[in-house]
Design a protein around this motif. Sequence first.
Motif, mmCIF file in Angstrom:
data_model
loop_
_atom_site.group_PDB
_atom_site.id
_atom_site.type_symbol
_atom_site.label_atom_id
_atom_site.label_comp_id
_atom_site.label_asym_id
_atom_site.label_seq_id
_atom_site.Cartn_x
_atom_site.Cartn_y
_atom_site.Cartn_z
ATOM 1 N N LYS A 1 0.811 -1.175 -0.115
ATOM 2 C CA LYS A 1 -0.291 0.003 0.068
ATOM 3 C C LYS A 1 0.813 1.292 -0.094
ATOM 4 C CE LYS A 1 -3.924 -0.445 0.067
ATOM 5 N NZ LYS A 1 -4.837 -1.177 -1.132
ATOM 6 N N THR A 2 0.410 2.109 -0.683
ATOM 7 C CA THR A 2 0.963 3.573 -0.594
ATOM 8 C C THR A 2 1.141 4.245 0.809
ATOM 9 O OG1 THR A 2 1.215 5.648 -1.711
ATOM 10 C CG2 THR A 2 -0.911 4.769 -1.330
ATOM 11 N N ALA A 3 2.185 5.086 0.725
ATOM 12 C CA ALA A 3 2.397 5.695 2.352
ATOM 13 C C ALA A 3 1.508 6.890 2.139
ATOM 14 C CB ALA A 3 3.795 6.237 2.603
ATOM 15 N N GLN A 4 0.922 7.238 1.052
ATOM 16 C CA GLN A 4 -0.171 8.418 0.930
ATOM 17 C C GLN A 4 -1.448 7.837 0.188
ATOM 18 O OE1 GLN A 4 1.895 12.056 -0.260
ATOM 19 N NE2 GLN A 4 3.554 10.492 -1.143
ATOM 20 N N ALA B 1 1.820 11.536 -9.313
ATOM 21 C CA ALA B 1 2.950 11.040 -9.724
ATOM 22 C C ALA B 1 3.571 9.651 -9.252
ATOM 23 C CB ALA B 1 4.422 11.972 -8.789
ATOM 24 N N GLU B 2 3.036 9.216 -8.327
ATOM 25 C CA GLU B 2 3.374 7.685 -7.814
ATOM 26 C C GLU B 2 2.467 6.760 -8.918
ATOM 27 O OE1 GLU B 2 2.311 5.376 -3.884
ATOM 28 O OE2 GLU B 2 3.907 6.981 -3.492
ATOM 29 N N PHE B 3 1.295 7.246 -9.271
ATOM 30 C CA PHE B 3 0.485 6.341 -9.946
ATOM 31 C C PHE B 3 1.169 6.310 -11.484
ATOM 32 C CE2 PHE B 3 -2.813 6.122 -13.413
ATOM 33 C CZ PHE B 3 -3.379 5.028 -13.278
ATOM 34 N N ALA B 4 1.478 7.817 -12.117
ATOM 35 C CA ALA B 4 2.301 7.630 -13.318
ATOM 36 C C ALA B 4 3.465 6.897 -13.336
ATOM 37 C CB ALA B 4 2.577 9.082 -13.662
ATOM 38 N N VAL B 5 4.400 6.810 -12.400
ATOM 39 C CA VAL B 5 5.434 6.046 -12.173
ATOM 40 C C VAL B 5 5.019 4.487 -12.631
ATOM 41 C CG1 VAL B 5 7.594 5.472 -10.995
ATOM 42 C CG2 VAL B 5 6.848 7.705 -11.152
ATOM 43 N N LEU B 6 4.049 3.986 -11.494
ATOM 44 C CA LEU B 6 3.735 2.928 -11.722
ATOM 45 C C LEU B 6 3.164 2.361 -13.005
ATOM 46 C CD1 LEU B 6 1.853 2.596 -8.142
ATOM 47 C CD2 LEU B 6 3.877 1.133 -8.829
ATOM 48 N N VAL B 7 2.469 3.005 -13.531
ATOM 49 C CA VAL B 7 1.845 2.722 -15.004
ATOM 50 C C VAL B 7 3.186 2.486 -15.739
ATOM 51 C CG1 VAL B 7 0.846 3.646 -17.208
ATOM 52 C CG2 VAL B 7 -0.342 3.776 -14.657
ATOM 53 N N VAL B 8 3.955 3.560 -16.055
ATOM 54 C CA VAL B 8 5.292 3.537 -16.972
ATOM 55 C C VAL B 8 6.018 2.228 -16.480
ATOM 56 C CG1 VAL B 8 7.304 4.620 -17.723
ATOM 57 C CG2 VAL B 8 5.310 6.013 -17.592
ATOM 58 N N ALA B 9 6.304 2.070 -15.204
ATOM 59 C CA ALA B 9 7.189 1.020 -14.710
ATOM 60 C C ALA B 9 6.748 -0.363 -15.105
ATOM 61 C CB ALA B 9 7.446 0.924 -13.347
ATOM 62 N N THR B 10 5.285 -0.375 -14.867
ATOM 63 C CA THR B 10 4.655 -1.846 -15.214
ATOM 64 C C THR B 10 4.744 -1.945 -16.767
ATOM 65 O OG1 THR B 10 3.311 -1.399 -13.259
ATOM 66 C CG2 THR B 10 2.746 -3.161 -15.161
ATOM 67 N N VAL B 11 4.497 -1.077 -17.526
ATOM 68 C CA VAL B 11 4.269 -1.264 -18.966
ATOM 69 C C VAL B 11 5.798 -1.568 -19.498
ATOM 70 C CG1 VAL B 11 4.133 -0.168 -21.555
ATOM 71 C CG2 VAL B 11 2.265 0.483 -19.588
ATOM 72 N N LEU B 12 6.789 -0.797 -19.162
ATOM 73 C CA LEU B 12 8.278 -1.157 -19.408
ATOM 74 C C LEU B 12 8.543 -2.453 -18.980
ATOM 75 C CD1 LEU B 12 9.714 2.189 -18.962
ATOM 76 C CD2 LEU B 12 9.109 1.095 -21.101
ATOM 77 N N ARG C 1 7.951 3.883 -1.957
ATOM 78 C CA ARG C 1 7.109 4.213 -0.579
ATOM 79 C C ARG C 1 7.842 5.221 0.098
ATOM 80 N NH1 ARG C 1 3.716 1.189 2.358
ATOM 81 N NH2 ARG C 1 4.999 1.313 4.137
ATOM 82 N N PRO C 2 9.330 5.366 0.222
ATOM 83 C CA PRO C 2 10.051 6.515 1.004
ATOM 84 C C PRO C 2 10.149 7.737 0.322
ATOM 85 C CG PRO C 2 11.229 4.272 0.725
ATOM 86 C CD PRO C 2 10.338 4.452 -0.314
ATOM 87 N N LEU C 3 9.827 7.736 -1.051
ATOM 88 C CA LEU C 3 10.008 9.071 -1.639
ATOM 89 C C LEU C 3 8.878 9.894 -1.569
ATOM 90 C CD1 LEU C 3 11.414 7.379 -5.139
ATOM 91 C CD2 LEU C 3 12.802 7.979 -2.991
ATOM 92 N N SER C 4 7.741 9.592 -1.079
ATOM 93 C CA SER C 4 6.495 10.645 -1.050
ATOM 94 C C SER C 4 6.443 11.477 -2.017
ATOM 95 C CB SER C 4 7.021 11.492 0.370
ATOM 96 O OG SER C 4 7.127 10.801 1.483
ATOM 97 N N LEU C 5 6.117 10.743 -3.415
ATOM 98 C CA LEU C 5 6.020 11.578 -4.595
ATOM 99 C C LEU C 5 4.590 12.214 -4.727
ATOM 100 C CD1 LEU C 5 7.518 9.044 -7.048
ATOM 101 C CD2 LEU C 5 8.827 11.228 -5.985
#
Length: 384
Positions: free
Chosen positions: A35-38, A338-349, A330-334
């Motif tokens: 789970k996200t920290a936020q 921003a966290e969702f966007a990173v997850l989408v890009v990372a998952t696709v790649l 989790r530790p970056l507090s994006l």
Amino acid sequence: MRRHYGMDWLRIGAFGLLILYHIGMVFVPWPFHVKTAQPFDAAKVPMVLTNAWRLTLLFVVSGYASRALFARSKSLSAFLRNRNLRLLLPLAFGVTVIVPPQSWVQLVTQAGYPHGFGYFWLHDFFRFGKVHGLALPAWNHLWFVGYLWLYTLALGLLLLLPQRERLQRAFDVAFGGWRAVILPIAWLLLTQVELFTRWGDTQDVIGDGIAHLAYFPAFLFGFGMAASFPVMRAIGHYWRPCAVVAALCIAFAMAVEIGWPGNALPPPPLSDLYQGLRYVETWAAIVALIGLAERYWNHDLPIRATLTEAIFPFYLVHQTIIVVTEYALRPLSLGPAAEFAVLVVATVLGCLAFYYGGRGIGWLRPLIGLRAAKRVVEARPATG
């Protein structure tokens, strides 16, 4: 069978939506492996769009695809051998290699597990018991593959019956016309609301009997529909009113999620209405989507063949990529966006790397759900 490109696109879209849904699970209050920290509770509202029908649709399109595979098989035994290899090998590989990082992250972030991943994989994942309350080994999202294999075996028993063509004719009669819409809704309301009360799945083969009453008939419906002109014609006739019904049910569900945030449920009788409409929405949405596929999506594009092959490897690996990426974020507090966007890009790649990397390695192809590479036999030059 003539290939139905619309159903190919629907299958691709169904798995794609599931991947997005699992990314959304990071942010909402529903249980998930990380789970996200936020937390972002409002994310539940768009997730309601697919929450009720996404899994049932997967079994319908899987049944349809199974009929296409059966039609291309030389015999029933050849069909079952193919399905055993294409489902059991990825399932075994997934449980052994792909899933363990998810369980480790879950224990570290939610139970304070003190050891690193290497120790966990070698000492705890295959314990066949509970570690900090988590039953291991786990199959997590790969429960769908296990259920699909079991349903395929049960289908094989039905196909052993003499004069099995009569089963298809009975299906055509039973679900022709308006019955293609009303009978499945009545079955879902009877088994999931009236006789039993099902809010979710246990993902436990033995203890998930109520879910089997929904998913196995959906799989059989897809198998029968693939060779049924009367049923496809009925769906083509009724998909528009079904789309309206599904949209109204989704609007009601969204209103409930807004009015009762978190994991709260409205009081009876509103909660009873909410549950009943979920299953009306389930089948109405499925009929609407199949109708759309029949009416507008039944054409080919160059990328379709690649996506059709890639979607199963994507499914195998996507959740591990989501969980591990979120663990790093989790530790970056994006912030949620921003966290969702990173997850989408990372998952696709990550999914693309898994697919393109694995498909070029002959021994790895069956483990990630791809057909074994064809052997090329060079002809020897003639000798005098």
